[in-house]
Design a protein around this motif. Structure first.
Motif, PDB file in Angstrom:
ATOM      1  N   LEU A  13      98.918  52.756  22.055  1.00 41.53           N
ATOM      2  CA  LEU A  13      99.699  53.792  22.727  1.00 41.53           C
ATOM      3  C   LEU A  13     101.167  53.765  22.300  1.00 41.53           C
ATOM      4  N   THR A  14     101.719  52.577  22.112  1.00 37.23           N
ATOM      5  CA  THR A  14     103.106  52.470  21.655  1.00 37.23           C
ATOM      6  C   THR A  14     103.240  53.057  20.251  1.00 37.23           C
ATOM      7  N   GLN A  15     102.284  52.767  19.387  1.00 37.27           N
ATOM      8  CA  GLN A  15     102.297  53.339  18.034  1.00 37.27           C
ATOM      9  C   GLN A  15     102.173  54.855  18.091  1.00 37.27           C
ATOM     10  N   TYR A  16     101.346  55.357  19.001  1.00 41.91           N
ATOM     11  CA  TYR A  16     101.183  56.798  19.161  1.00 41.91           C
ATOM     12  C   TYR A  16     102.519  57.444  19.538  1.00 41.91           C
ATOM     13  N   VAL A  17     103.235  56.864  20.497  1.00 38.11           N
ATOM     14  CA  VAL A  17     104.540  57.393  20.899  1.00 38.11           C
ATOM     15  C   VAL A  17     105.519  57.320  19.732  1.00 38.11           C
ATOM     16  N   THR A 106      98.060  63.740  27.691  1.00 33.06           N
ATOM     17  CA  THR A 106      96.909  62.854  27.484  1.00 33.06           C
ATOM     18  C   THR A 106      97.063  61.987  26.238  1.00 33.06           C
ATOM     19  N   MET A 107      98.213  62.066  25.599  1.00 39.22           N
ATOM     20  CA  MET A 107      98.491  61.269  24.396  1.00 39.22           C
ATOM     21  C   MET A 107      97.319  61.366  23.419  1.00 39.22           C
ATOM     22  N   THR A 109      94.279  62.523  23.948  1.00 38.52           N
ATOM     23  CA  THR A 109      93.045  62.120  24.657  1.00 38.52           C
ATOM     24  C   THR A 109      92.875  60.609  24.799  1.00 38.52           C
ATOM     25  N   ARG A 110      93.922  59.845  24.591  1.00 39.48           N
ATOM     26  CA  ARG A 110      93.841  58.387  24.738  1.00 39.48           C
ATOM     27  C   ARG A 110      93.969  57.932  26.196  1.00 39.48           C
ATOM     28  N   VAL A 111      94.588  58.795  27.037  1.00 37.00           N
ATOM     29  CA  VAL A 111      94.785  58.479  28.453  1.00 37.00           C
ATOM     30  C   VAL A 111      94.443  59.708  29.292  1.00 37.00           C
ATOM     31  N   ALA A 112      94.258  59.487  30.601  1.00 35.73           N
ATOM     32  CA  ALA A 112      94.000  60.609  31.507  1.00 35.73           C
ATOM     33  C   ALA A 112      95.280  61.410  31.756  1.00 35.73           C
ATOM     34  N   HIS A 113      96.397  60.718  31.907  1.00 31.47           N
ATOM     35  CA  HIS A 113      97.680  61.400  32.050  1.00 31.47           C
ATOM     36  C   HIS A 113      98.823  60.430  31.782  1.00 31.47           C
ATOM     37  N   SER A 114      99.965  61.019  31.452  1.00 28.54           N
ATOM     38  CA  SER A 114     101.179  60.230  31.220  1.00 28.54           C
ATOM     39  C   SER A 114     102.386  61.096  31.535  1.00 28.54           C
ATOM     40  N   TYR A 115     103.459  60.436  31.914  1.00 29.74           N
ATOM     41  CA  TYR A 115     104.717  61.137  32.160  1.00 29.74           C
ATOM     42  C   TYR A 115     105.846  60.116  32.256  1.00 29.74           C
ATOM     43  N   VAL A 116     107.064  60.599  32.053  1.00 27.51           N
ATOM     44  CA  VAL A 116     108.248  59.743  32.176  1.00 27.51           C
ATOM     45  C   VAL A 116     108.528  59.573  33.660  1.00 27.51           C
ATOM     46  N   ILE A 117     108.434  58.322  34.137  1.00 29.01           N
ATOM     47  CA  ILE A 117     108.616  58.061  35.558  1.00 29.01           C
ATOM     48  C   ILE A 117     110.054  57.704  35.904  1.00 29.01           C
ATOM     49  N   GLU A 118     110.849  57.351  34.878  1.00 31.64           N
ATOM     50  CA  GLU A 118     112.220  56.942  35.163  1.00 31.64           C
ATOM     51  C   GLU A 118     113.063  57.064  33.907  1.00 31.64           C
ATOM     52  N   GLU A 139     104.907  56.155  31.759  1.00 31.31           N
ATOM     53  CA  GLU A 139     103.724  55.568  32.383  1.00 31.31           C
ATOM     54  C   GLU A 139     102.511  56.370  31.951  1.00 31.31           C
ATOM     55  N   ALA A 140     101.447  55.661  31.585  1.00 30.62           N
ATOM     56  CA  ALA A 140     100.183  56.297  31.219  1.00 30.62           C
ATOM     57  C   ALA A 140      99.062  55.598  31.979  1.00 30.62           C
ATOM     58  N   ARG A 141      98.049  56.371  32.348  1.00 25.00           N
ATOM     59  CA  ARG A 141      96.927  55.808  33.112  1.00 25.00           C
ATOM     60  C   ARG A 141      95.610  56.289  32.536  1.00 25.00           C
ATOM     61  N   ASN A 142      94.635  55.393  32.594  1.00 23.13           N
ATOM     62  CA  ASN A 142      93.277  55.768  32.237  1.00 23.13           C
ATOM     63  C   ASN A 142      92.289  54.780  32.855  1.00 23.13           C
ATOM     64  N   ILE A 143      91.024  54.981  32.552  1.00 22.68           N
ATOM     65  CA  ILE A 143      89.951  54.099  33.019  1.00 22.68           C
ATOM     66  C   ILE A 143      89.140  53.683  31.802  1.00 22.68           C
ATOM     67  N   THR A 144      88.890  52.392  31.675  1.00 27.76           N
ATOM     68  CA  THR A 144      88.037  51.901  30.585  1.00 27.76           C
ATOM     69  C   THR A 144      87.036  50.891  31.159  1.00 27.76           C
ATOM     70  N   GLN A 145      86.128  50.484  30.303  1.00 31.81           N
ATOM     71  CA  GLN A 145      85.070  49.569  30.680  1.00 31.81           C
ATOM     72  C   GLN A 145      85.236  48.266  29.910  1.00 31.81           C
ATOM     73  N   LEU A 146      85.306  47.132  30.624  1.00 28.63           N
ATOM     74  CA  LEU A 146      85.316  45.829  29.978  1.00 28.63           C
ATOM     75  C   LEU A 146      83.895  45.488  29.535  1.00 28.63           C
ATOM     76  N   PRO A 147      83.744  44.615  28.541  1.00 29.11           N
ATOM     77  CA  PRO A 147      82.393  44.195  28.145  1.00 29.11           C
ATOM     78  C   PRO A 147      81.665  43.562  29.337  1.00 29.11           C
ATOM     79  N   PRO A 148      80.348  43.713  29.387  1.00 29.98           N
ATOM     80  CA  PRO A 148      79.592  43.122  30.517  1.00 29.98           C
ATOM     81  C   PRO A 148      79.633  41.589  30.474  1.00 29.98           C
TER      82      PRO A 148
END
Length: 150
Positions: A13-17, A106-107, A109-118, A139-148
């Protein structure tokens, strides 16, 4: 439903920005953009994209996690002009950067949403030189799945 193609990588995500801001570098009238904060700022105005934090919260027994990413965009401005002009130009640059970041919530499609919070305005000394500075916190937020679990 929201598990793919989201990322759980703060580096990605940092590289994307960084890449996004590099694409509009001329429009922003920025001379340098760096991945990570720098000890020396060779020219001005400069942006530094700094990975700050990734926090995960468990969201279920299936090892799904809510991810919260924080990325700083630091702007440094120091021209041979009045402090008032430097301050205003620095603040205008911070607003322009926020506009660029808000245009891609959505950066890619890498995250659900992002915005400058401060946005924090101030100054910073680098290599014995004073810079007007702004720190934007994205700030960016999403949901992912860890390995079982085995």
């Amino acid at each position: 439903r929201y598990l793919m193609p989201f990322t759980d990588s703060l580096v990605e995500l940092t590289q994307y920005v960084f890449d996004k801001l590099t694409l509009v570098k001329n429009e922003l009238e920025v001379v340098d953009i760096f991945y990570g904060d720098q000890d020396r700022i060779p020219r001005s105005p400069t942006l530094c994209v700094e990975p700050f934090n990734l926090r995960r919260e468990l969201a279920g027994a299936t090892r799904r996690t809510n991810n919260i990413f924080l990325i700083y965009v630091l702007s440094y401005h120091s021209e041979v002009r009045s402090p008032q002009s430097n301050r205003k130009d620095s603040d205008k640059l911070a607003e322009a950067v926020a506009t660029v970041l808000h245009a891609d919530p959505t950066m890619g499609t890498r995250v659900a949403h992002s915005y400058v919070i401060e946005t924090v305005s101030g100054y910073q000394v680098k290599s014995n030189q004073m810079f007007r500075a702004n720190r934007l916190t994205l700030e960016a937020r999403n949901i992912t799945q860890l390995p079982p679990s085995p």
